[in-house]
Design a protein around this motif. Sequence first.
Motif, short mmCIF file in Angstrom:
data_model
loop_
_atom_site.label_atom_id
_atom_site.label_comp_id
_atom_site.label_asym_id
_atom_site.label_seq_id
_atom_site.Cartn_x
_atom_site.Cartn_y
_atom_site.Cartn_z
N HIS A 250 -1.43 3.76 -4.83
CA HIS A 250 -1.33 5.21 -5.02
C HIS A 250 -0.01 5.68 -4.45
CE1 HIS A 250 -2.03 5.54 -0.75
NE2 HIS A 250 -3.11 4.80 -0.87
N HIS B 25 1.84 8.44 6.17
CA HIS B 25 0.83 9.27 6.82
C HIS B 25 1.35 9.85 8.14
CE1 HIS B 25 -2.70 8.79 4.31
NE2 HIS B 25 -2.47 7.50 4.21
N ASP C 42 0.80 -1.22 0.00
CA ASP C 42 0.00 0.00 0.00
C ASP C 42 0.84 1.28 0.00
OD1 ASP C 42 -1.97 2.11 0.90
OD2 ASP C 42 -3.25 0.34 1.02
N HIS D 112 -2.62 11.51 0.73
CA HIS D 112 -2.99 11.26 -0.66
C HIS D 112 -4.50 11.37 -0.78
CE1 HIS D 112 -4.36 7.25 0.56
NE2 HIS D 112 -3.33 7.28 1.38
N HIS E 184 2.10 9.28 -2.58
CA HIS E 184 1.97 10.11 -1.37
C HIS E 184 2.56 11.50 -1.63
CE1 HIS E 184 0.55 8.30 2.40
NE2 HIS E 184 0.84 7.14 1.86
N ASP F 253 2.37 2.71 3.81
CA ASP F 253 1.37 3.77 3.69
C ASP F 253 1.18 4.49 5.03
OD1 ASP F 253 -0.91 5.11 2.22
OD2 ASP F 253 -1.98 4.23 3.91
ZN LIG Z 1 -3.12 5.92 2.90
#
Ligand SMILES: [Zn+2]
Length: 296
Positions: free
Chosen positions: A218, A173, A15, A226, A220, A169
Amino acid sequence: MCVKNEPHILVVGIDGVRYDSLRSAATPALDRIADQGFLVPVRVHEKNATISGPVWATVATGVHADRHKVTGNSHHPVELDSFQDFTAAVRVARPELQTMIAVSWHPLAIRSECGPIFSSRGWVPTHDPEESNDADSWISADDAVAEYAAERIRHEDLAASFVYFGEADVEAHNHGTGDGYIAAIQRCDTRLTTLLDAIAARPNRAGEDWTVIVVTDHGHLDAGGHGGETQVERTAWIGAAGAGLPQHVTAVDHADIFAQVLATFGVAAADIDGVIFGARQEALPGATLPMTAAHR
Ligand SMILES: [Zn+2]
């Protein structure tokens, strides 16, 4: 008489891994896949938000958000229930085949938030890492997924599997796309090694064909985050290697994974948005980033 090798396919989701960050990280397992097959940037389709739920739903079902209706991470749309995930579609075509789903982000595999994204549902670590959402929780959850999946890959005959790691991911974040993010990406690559080693250790490996597909959903922003329209958020990537795969693939969409998995078992996927790898002729507009690591 020539006995055809039995096809097997493993899809690994990692991710939120930015393409340029991936290229600046040490990822020997993914490098091996790229060398034997391909690794290309993928522009998240305009119909999908640059968010996990919509994109993983496209990986699972082969259709974009205008059809599966997953537009975020929190809501499970009724429309999603009319789409099988690719492991379910394999079992419909070949009921004798075994499949596996093992993930650390619970909504992929159980009824939670937007889930289950994979209609088959699957295995998740007992402790939900999203509850505390810190690095240690995600590292141990991803490690548990790798260990569980490797054990089953080695000892069972799994025709099609999806395995997912989420710590990179969450690291972005929580702390942005700096050194900690690169370290998280590298740990995910080590888990990929664990899975590849499990395949290599199978007792009848020589009599089996294996395709491995690795994909992120995806990118970042530098500071982490994102969902927007910047190039770094909308640029994902897919790598793949295996028997019979085209080596010079320049353009792939997340929806193509479904088509490729079904094609591996000789099944044409009807009425989806994806096509088999190699069927797209040109890079999608804006799908490429400079190959240098510019954002460390
Ligand atoms: Zn995320």
